[in-house]
Write a protein that holds these residues in place. Sequence first.
Motif, PDB file in Angstrom:
ATOM      1  N   ILE A  35       7.129   4.097  -4.468  1.00  0.00           N
ATOM      2  CA  ILE A  35       6.868   3.445  -3.184  1.00  0.00           C
ATOM      3  C   ILE A  35       7.017   1.935  -3.314  1.00  0.00           C
ATOM      4  O   ILE A  35       7.576   1.266  -2.438  1.00  0.00           O
ATOM      5  CB  ILE A  35       5.462   3.804  -2.668  1.00  0.00           C
ATOM      6  N   ALA A  36       6.534   1.385  -4.425  1.00  0.00           N
ATOM      7  CA  ALA A  36       6.662  -0.056  -4.650  1.00  0.00           C
ATOM      8  C   ALA A  36       8.135  -0.450  -4.735  1.00  0.00           C
ATOM      9  O   ALA A  36       8.558  -1.458  -4.155  1.00  0.00           O
ATOM     10  CB  ALA A  36       5.928  -0.458  -5.931  1.00  0.00           C
ATOM     11  N   ALA A  37       8.917   0.353  -5.455  1.00  0.00           N
ATOM     12  CA  ALA A  37      10.347   0.060  -5.595  1.00  0.00           C
ATOM     13  C   ALA A  37      11.053   0.133  -4.243  1.00  0.00           C
ATOM     14  O   ALA A  37      11.862  -0.739  -3.900  1.00  0.00           O
ATOM     15  CB  ALA A  37      10.979   1.041  -6.578  1.00  0.00           C
ATOM     16  N   ILE A  38      10.738   1.170  -3.460  1.00  0.00           N
ATOM     17  CA  ILE A  38      11.349   1.327  -2.138  1.00  0.00           C
ATOM     18  C   ILE A  38      10.983   0.150  -1.238  1.00  0.00           C
ATOM     19  O   ILE A  38      11.827  -0.413  -0.539  1.00  0.00           O
ATOM     20  CB  ILE A  38      10.901   2.653  -1.486  1.00  0.00           C
ATOM     21  N   GLN A  39       9.708  -0.233  -1.272  1.00  0.00           N
ATOM     22  CA  GLN A  39       9.244  -1.304  -0.401  1.00  0.00           C
ATOM     23  C   GLN A  39       9.912  -2.637  -0.738  1.00  0.00           C
ATOM     24  O   GLN A  39      10.302  -3.398   0.156  1.00  0.00           O
ATOM     25  CB  GLN A  39       7.727  -1.437  -0.509  1.00  0.00           C
ATOM     26  N   LYS A  95      11.118  -4.139  12.458  1.00  0.00           N
ATOM     27  CA  LYS A  95       9.758  -3.619  12.629  1.00  0.00           C
ATOM     28  C   LYS A  95       9.771  -2.098  12.702  1.00  0.00           C
ATOM     29  O   LYS A  95       8.929  -1.427  12.087  1.00  0.00           O
ATOM     30  CB  LYS A  95       9.115  -4.190  13.890  1.00  0.00           C
ATOM     31  N   ASP A  96      10.731  -1.541  13.441  1.00  0.00           N
ATOM     32  CA  ASP A  96      10.830  -0.084  13.555  1.00  0.00           C
ATOM     33  C   ASP A  96      11.123   0.551  12.193  1.00  0.00           C
ATOM     34  O   ASP A  96      10.577   1.613  11.863  1.00  0.00           O
ATOM     35  CB  ASP A  96      11.928   0.301  14.548  1.00  0.00           C
ATOM     36  N   PHE A 154       8.736   3.134  10.204  1.00  0.00           N
ATOM     37  CA  PHE A 154       9.250   4.435   9.772  1.00  0.00           C
ATOM     38  C   PHE A 154       8.936   4.683   8.295  1.00  0.00           C
ATOM     39  O   PHE A 154       8.444   5.750   7.918  1.00  0.00           O
ATOM     40  CB  PHE A 154      10.761   4.502  10.005  1.00  0.00           C
ATOM     41  N   ILE A 155       9.207   3.678   7.458  1.00  0.00           N
ATOM     42  CA  ILE A 155       8.942   3.814   6.027  1.00  0.00           C
ATOM     43  C   ILE A 155       7.444   3.958   5.769  1.00  0.00           C
ATOM     44  O   ILE A 155       7.012   4.755   4.924  1.00  0.00           O
ATOM     45  CB  ILE A 155       9.499   2.602   5.255  1.00  0.00           C
ATOM     46  N   SER A 156       6.647   3.214   6.526  1.00  0.00           N
ATOM     47  CA  SER A 156       5.197   3.263   6.330  1.00  0.00           C
ATOM     48  C   SER A 156       4.640   4.658   6.584  1.00  0.00           C
ATOM     49  O   SER A 156       3.673   5.086   5.939  1.00  0.00           O
ATOM     50  CB  SER A 156       4.505   2.253   7.253  1.00  0.00           C
ATOM     51  N   GLN A 157       5.253   5.379   7.525  1.00  0.00           N
ATOM     52  CA  GLN A 157       4.782   6.727   7.835  1.00  0.00           C
ATOM     53  C   GLN A 157       4.956   7.686   6.659  1.00  0.00           C
ATOM     54  O   GLN A 157       4.327   8.746   6.613  1.00  0.00           O
ATOM     55  CB  GLN A 157       5.526   7.273   9.061  1.00  0.00           C
ATOM     56  N   LEU A 158       5.792   7.301   5.712  1.00  0.00           N
ATOM     57  CA  LEU A 158       6.032   8.162   4.559  1.00  0.00           C
ATOM     58  C   LEU A 158       4.854   8.179   3.589  1.00  0.00           C
ATOM     59  O   LEU A 158       4.703   9.119   2.812  1.00  0.00           O
ATOM     60  CB  LEU A 158       7.293   7.709   3.810  1.00  0.00           C
TER      61      LEU A 158
END
Length: 238
Positions: free
Chosen positions: A192-196, A226-227, A231-235
């Motif tokens: 998740i850190a890498a993706i972010q 922002k969208d 979207f990523i945050s929902q993961l």
Amino acid sequence: MSVSNWKEREREQRRNDILDAAETLFFSKGYDNVSMNGIAKKVGLGKATLYIYFDNKEELFYTVVLRGVIILNTMIKEKVEKEDTGLEKLIAFKKAYNEFIRRYADYFKAYNYFQSGRFDLSDMLHSDYSEIMMQSMLYSIHLPSNFLKVDANETIKEIFKLRKEIFFTLHKSIELGIKEETIRSDVDPLKIAAIQILICENIGNLSFDFRMILKGQGVNYVKFTKDLDDFISQLYIK
């Protein structure tokens, strides 16, 4: 002030003057369109004097990149440390990164160019670099002695050290969020850190033609970012 202290201050000022001149040219013309002759002319010194302070143009560029990474790391730490929960720290991290991109666009561009593959850094890295990074990330903020080769450029060492600190700050925030149960427990904090970070770095580096496509379709760029973040945050957010 003693003579030795005065000379040291003068030397440091001259070094900064050279670096400031190089930075201005790198930002306005791009790395490949700048020469040591051009930098010498800009700062008003002989070309030979530049080599007293910097080995070559690459070293100057690395030092400019380091300036930007120091700013980025400082902004992230200041914002993240103000928050209490892991999720709040994660959100603060993203805000700090986006603020850096907006406020220091030239440093961000230089940082991206540094990472683009234009510079061959492979000779400086230990052959087991990825494994060393993983172990260091999981168990300690301190870089192991064999993180980079002994003869690796000192500026490069500092850039990589700060990059790791940035990643570590985000990684620990996600771990805290999982512990507090504000972030899903079935996600890998490292991934998740890498993706972010990939999103933070690349969303601010969208090509001109892609931005024009969005604009042509009536998609507001700010809303798009922002969208995408939502979207990523929902993961991973509960």
